[in-house]
Design a protein around this motif. Sequence first.
Motif, PDB file in Angstrom:
ATOM      1  N   SER A  88       0.852  -1.190   0.000  1.00 48.95           N
ATOM      2  CA  SER A  88       0.000   0.000   0.000  1.00 48.95           C
ATOM      3  C   SER A  88       0.888   1.240   0.000  1.00 48.95           C
ATOM      4  N   ILE A  89       0.656   2.106  -0.967  1.00 51.12           N
ATOM      5  CA  ILE A  89       1.364   3.383  -1.015  1.00 51.12           C
ATOM      6  C   ILE A  89       0.352   4.484  -1.273  1.00 51.12           C
ATOM      7  N   GLU A  90       0.787   5.707  -1.078  1.00 46.80           N
ATOM      8  CA  GLU A  90      -0.027   6.887  -1.391  1.00 46.80           C
ATOM      9  C   GLU A  90       0.456   7.447  -2.730  1.00 46.80           C
ATOM     10  N   GLU A  91      -0.439   8.065  -3.465  1.00 46.02           N
ATOM     11  CA  GLU A  91      -0.064   8.671  -4.750  1.00 46.02           C
ATOM     12  C   GLU A  91       1.093   9.654  -4.598  1.00 46.02           C
ATOM     13  N   GLU A  92       1.148  10.349  -3.460  1.00 44.50           N
ATOM     14  CA  GLU A  92       2.192  11.353  -3.236  1.00 44.50           C
ATOM     15  C   GLU A  92       3.589  10.735  -3.169  1.00 44.50           C
ATOM     16  N   GLU A  93       3.672   9.422  -2.938  1.00 44.17           N
ATOM     17  CA  GLU A  93       4.968   8.740  -2.872  1.00 44.17           C
ATOM     18  C   GLU A  93       5.546   8.467  -4.257  1.00 44.17           C
ATOM     19  N   LEU A  94       4.732   8.596  -5.277  1.00 42.37           N
ATOM     20  CA  LEU A  94       5.161   8.308  -6.650  1.00 42.37           C
ATOM     21  C   LEU A  94       5.854   9.516  -7.268  1.00 42.37           C
ATOM     22  N   ASN A  95       7.040   9.295  -7.799  1.00 38.37           N
ATOM     23  CA  ASN A  95       7.796  10.344  -8.487  1.00 38.37           C
ATOM     24  C   ASN A  95       7.964   9.941  -9.945  1.00 38.37           C
ATOM     25  N   LEU A  96       7.490  10.775 -10.850  1.00 36.63           N
ATOM     26  CA  LEU A  96       7.577  10.472 -12.273  1.00 36.63           C
ATOM     27  C   LEU A  96       9.017  10.621 -12.756  1.00 36.63           C
ATOM     28  N   VAL A  97       9.559   9.551 -13.326  1.00 38.58           N
ATOM     29  CA  VAL A  97      10.918   9.547 -13.857  1.00 38.58           C
ATOM     30  C   VAL A  97      10.904   9.910 -15.341  1.00 38.58           C
ATOM     31  N   GLU A  98       9.969   9.304 -16.061  1.00 31.56           N
ATOM     32  CA  GLU A  98       9.950   9.466 -17.513  1.00 31.56           C
ATOM     33  C   GLU A  98       8.607   9.019 -18.053  1.00 31.56           C
ATOM     34  N   VAL A  99       8.224   9.566 -19.197  1.00 27.77           N
ATOM     35  CA  VAL A  99       7.089   9.066 -19.967  1.00 27.77           C
ATOM     36  C   VAL A  99       7.692   8.442 -21.221  1.00 27.77           C
ATOM     37  N   TYR A 100       7.496   7.160 -21.368  1.00 22.14           N
ATOM     38  CA  TYR A 100       8.051   6.387 -22.475  1.00 22.14           C
ATOM     39  C   TYR A 100       6.927   6.117 -23.470  1.00 22.14           C
ATOM     40  N   LYS A 101       7.141   6.473 -24.718  1.00 23.78           N
ATOM     41  CA  LYS A 101       6.146   6.253 -25.771  1.00 23.78           C
ATOM     42  C   LYS A 101       6.695   5.199 -26.723  1.00 23.78           C
ATOM     43  N   HIS A 102       5.883   4.165 -26.986  1.00 23.47           N
ATOM     44  CA  HIS A 102       6.334   3.070 -27.841  1.00 23.47           C
ATOM     45  C   HIS A 102       5.135   2.440 -28.526  1.00 23.47           C
ATOM     46  N   MET A 107       3.995   4.837 -21.417  1.00 27.40           N
ATOM     47  CA  MET A 107       4.266   4.256 -20.112  1.00 27.40           C
ATOM     48  C   MET A 107       4.858   5.323 -19.209  1.00 27.40           C
ATOM     49  N   ASP A 108       4.171   5.569 -18.093  1.00 31.65           N
ATOM     50  CA  ASP A 108       4.695   6.467 -17.073  1.00 31.65           C
ATOM     51  C   ASP A 108       5.537   5.627 -16.121  1.00 31.65           C
ATOM     52  N   ILE A 109       6.828   5.974 -16.012  1.00 35.60           N
ATOM     53  CA  ILE A 109       7.742   5.254 -15.142  1.00 35.60           C
ATOM     54  C   ILE A 109       7.895   6.070 -13.853  1.00 35.60           C
ATOM     55  N   PHE A 110       7.537   5.438 -12.737  1.00 30.13           N
ATOM     56  CA  PHE A 110       7.594   6.091 -11.426  1.00 30.13           C
ATOM     57  C   PHE A 110       8.646   5.428 -10.543  1.00 30.13           C
ATOM     58  N   THR A 111       9.179   6.203  -9.595  1.00 25.49           N
ATOM     59  CA  THR A 111       9.963   5.633  -8.512  1.00 25.49           C
ATOM     60  C   THR A 111       9.214   5.862  -7.213  1.00 25.49           C
ATOM     61  N   VAL A 112       9.478   4.972  -6.281  1.00 22.97           N
ATOM     62  CA  VAL A 112       8.972   5.085  -4.917  1.00 22.97           C
ATOM     63  C   VAL A 112      10.148   4.755  -4.014  1.00 22.97           C
ATOM     64  N   LYS A 113      10.406   5.609  -3.032  1.00 22.38           N
ATOM     65  CA  LYS A 113      11.459   5.349  -2.035  1.00 22.38           C
ATOM     66  C   LYS A 113      10.780   4.729  -0.830  1.00 22.38           C
ATOM     67  N   LYS A 114      11.068   3.436  -0.579  1.00 18.95           N
ATOM     68  CA  LYS A 114      10.372   2.761   0.518  1.00 18.95           C
ATOM     69  C   LYS A 114      11.124   1.488   0.901  1.00 18.95           C
ATOM     70  N   ASP A 115      11.319   1.313   2.185  1.00 18.24           N
ATOM     71  CA  ASP A 115      11.871   0.062   2.696  1.00 18.24           C
ATOM     72  C   ASP A 115      10.709  -0.890   2.938  1.00 18.24           C
ATOM     73  N   ILE A 116      10.776  -2.048   2.329  1.00 18.41           N
ATOM     74  CA  ILE A 116       9.683  -3.022   2.409  1.00 18.41           C
ATOM     75  C   ILE A 116      10.269  -4.370   2.806  1.00 18.41           C
TER      76      ILE A 116
END
Length: 165
Positions: A88-102, A107-116
Amino acid sequence: MAEYWDLYDENRNALGRTIKRGDAFAEGEYYVCCEIWIQNTKGEFLITQRHPDKKAGGMWEFSGGGVLAGETTKQAAVRELEEEIGISIEEEELNLVEVYKHKNYFMDIFTVKKDIDLQKLTFQPEEVVDAKWVSDEEICRMIAEKKIVWSVGMRYETYKGNLHN
């Protein structure tokens, strides 16, 4: 249950129509999907192993999937992580890295910083059979050994320089 995706033009403008997953796209039609690169405080990435019965079965990838009709990409990312690995994450944890078109998708590529804790993951049985934390060096080795889905490895090698530590 069938999945439906909103359709977009080549500039990602909504076309006001949907398509059923698996149906053929017309020329100039696109859908949207997401990929989530979870990174822990050690700088390692969480990768998952695809179910053997899936396309590219047994190979490793980042979690992600198609954006359902009416969903935002961030909503889809939150849903996909919950469905595929029980995170479970919150939308605010998502950081957009790149939008890849193919081909026919964005494709929206996101990072999340989280210890799991891997022991707390719950896998979607038909999608995921394993997960592990790996370093950048390990991902690159796995790409070279063709253990990571080809397109996932290509995106990682192309966009990992966009990560902000």
